[in-house]
Each structure stands twice: as C-alpha cells, then as structure tokens.
Write a protein that holds these residues in place. Structure first.
Motif, PDB file in Angstrom:
ATOM      1  N   HIS A  75     -21.973  86.989  37.264  1.00 30.18           N
ATOM      2  CA  HIS A  75     -22.814  85.920  36.434  1.00 30.18           C
ATOM      3  C   HIS A  75     -23.501  86.642  35.238  1.00 30.18           C
ATOM      4  O   HIS A  75     -23.863  86.136  34.276  1.00 30.18           O
ATOM      5  N   GLU A 113     -24.170  85.253  31.399  1.00 29.79           N
ATOM      6  CA  GLU A 113     -25.365  85.063  30.657  1.00 29.79           C
ATOM      7  C   GLU A 113     -25.471  85.892  29.228  1.00 29.79           C
ATOM      8  O   GLU A 113     -26.067  85.408  28.479  1.00 29.79           O
ATOM      9  N   TYR A 144     -20.863  76.376  34.039  1.00 33.50           N
ATOM     10  CA  TYR A 144     -21.668  76.804  33.116  1.00 33.50           C
ATOM     11  C   TYR A 144     -21.581  75.848  31.766  1.00 33.50           C
ATOM     12  O   TYR A 144     -20.616  75.167  31.372  1.00 33.50           O
ATOM     13  N   GLY A 179     -25.278  79.409  30.395  1.00 36.90           N
ATOM     14  CA  GLY A 179     -26.217  79.015  31.450  1.00 36.90           C
ATOM     15  C   GLY A 179     -25.735  78.390  32.593  1.00 36.90           C
ATOM     16  O   GLY A 179     -24.769  77.307  32.437  1.00 36.90           O
ATOM     17  N   LYS A 180     -26.174  78.640  34.001  1.00 38.62           N
ATOM     18  CA  LYS A 180     -25.479  77.818  34.980  1.00 38.62           C
ATOM     19  C   LYS A 180     -26.069  76.319  35.156  1.00 38.62           C
ATOM     20  O   LYS A 180     -27.091  75.925  34.926  1.00 38.62           O
TER      21      LYS A 180
END
Length: 246
Positions: free
Chosen positions: A85, A89, A240, A94-95
């Motif tokens: 993750h 980023e 994402y 972004g999730k």
C-alpha cells in the motif's frame, strides 16, 4: 489461503471484466497492465496488473488513468496485510474501497424458504430495469447497453419478491467456478435473509451444473452473510483511484 482457489476467484473476476471490454472492443493490454474502458457506464472501467507490481508499472498505470477520458479504477490483489500500500500512495494512488475475495467448495444443496425468484435478463426492458435498480445497492451505474450486449455470455438476474423487483445479481461461469457478482438487495428489503436466499438459489443451481467452487468479492460489512454459509476468506482486493495528476 488456498492459492489455487484464489487464482480461480481472480481469474473469474478478470474474465468478467474482459468479457465486457471485448464485447465493446474496449479491452487493452500494455506490457504487464490490462485495462478496459466502456463509455456510458461506471463499470467495469478497470486497470489491473498481469505480473508483479513495480515502480515502472505503477507509473504506467498512473499515465493510463490520467490520459483516459473515462474514470478508471486500479484494482490490486494481496494477502490481508497489503504490504504494498505505501508504494501505491507514493505514486499518487488513494484507496477507494476494499473487498474480500471469498470462496466456497460445493458439497450439498442449501435449504431455503423459496420467497424469491431469479429472472434472467434477456430483453431490453429487463436490462433497463436492472440498470436502474443496481445503483440503489452499490451507488454506481452499469449501463443497460452492457447487459444487452453481453447477456448471452454473462447471466444477469432480477431478484423478485412478492411480485416486486428488489435486487440484482450477476453469475459468471469459468471452467468449474461460478463467480457471483453484484448481489444487491435494495435498502427497504434488507435484513430479511433475502441475499442469503439468492445465494442459496445460485449455489443449488451451480451444483446441478456440476460446478466445484462458488466465488465472490464481498465488502467488509457483507462478509458475515457469506461466512455463515461456509465461505472462506482468500484475499484482499484494494481498489485505488488516482489522487493527483502527473
């Protein structure tokens, strides 16, 4: 985690996206990245990797998403820790959401109360009804054009209860796997066990069709339903969006 079952689950999901993308001639490959982008719909419009994640592939994925005239989501599969993750980023991703890949090895049929029926979508009017109802469960749109163009390859169902249409579901078979997608019951009919009944119908039909596994991707909130039915958790799928431009 059974890696073979995990691979079958992911393969079924990718096949679903690719079936739609190819039907519109909007399925593309670029090195180790595949993506599909269908205008007039918010789904599938997806980017995914066909090999390991590297800085180079993340940069390419960002360029694909940024240059697309249609909003695209990047989906990635991992074990539940999702150790990659931070690198996502780093490359401005972004999730948006997470889903849990789940599977069930089929043995015996499920009993259910027969309150619902599944009506397969075969006509344009049914596709329009299905498309209008779907966002009430999931908050995004699948266009009726997708159903009309692919319903001979993918099974879309309207869920009926007391002569009302109260939900949607997609069933997609690949080899010995039935993937269940888009199973949604509209809010006013939830918490009555109707989603479980839909799944029981699909499982029992799958057993008749000599299917070995049923797979799905669940939200964290919904996974309890499937755990009670015997599904196991296989992987985490993180979706994402690109936060900023290159």
């Amino acid at each position: 985690m059974n890696n073979t079952v995990k691979e079958k689950n992911i393969s079924n999901l990718i096949s679903l996206w690719e079936t739609v993308g190819n039907s519109f001639q909007k399925q593309f490959s670029q090195n180790t990245i595949n993506y599909c982008q269908v205008s007039g719909s918010e789904w599938p419009n997806r980017v995914w990797f066909t090999a390991g994640v590297t800085e180079e592939t993340l940069e390419t994925a960002a360029e694909i998403i940024w240059s697309s005239s249609i909003p695209l989501t990047l989906s990635h599969w991992s074990d539940f820790e999702n150790e990659l993750h931070p690198i996502f980023e780093q490359f401005r991703f972004g999730k948006k959401s997470e889903q849990i890949g789940m599977s069930l090895k089929l043995h015996g049929k499920y009993t259910h109360s027969d309150r619902i029926t599944l009506q397969r979508v075969t006509e344009e009017s049914q596709a329009t009804s299905w498309s209008a109802l779907y966002p009430r469960s999931f908050g995004y749109q699948i266009s009726p054009e997708i159903l009309n163009k692919t319903n001979h390859l993918i099974s879309y169902y309207l869920v009926r209860f007391n002569d009302q249409i109260i939900g949607t579901v997609i069933a997609h078979k690949t080899e010995n796997v039935l993937g269940v997608h888009g199973l949604g019951i509209i809010p006013e009919f939830r918490k009555q066990g109707l989603a479980e009944e839909v799944m029981a119908h699909l499982i029992n039909n799958a057993i008749d069709d000599h299917v070995e596994f049923v797979t799905l991707q669940s939200s964290a909130m919904g996974k309890g339903i499937y755990q009670k039915m015997g599904f196991s958790e296989d992987f985490l799928m993180t979706n994402y969006g690109l936060l900023t431009t290159p």
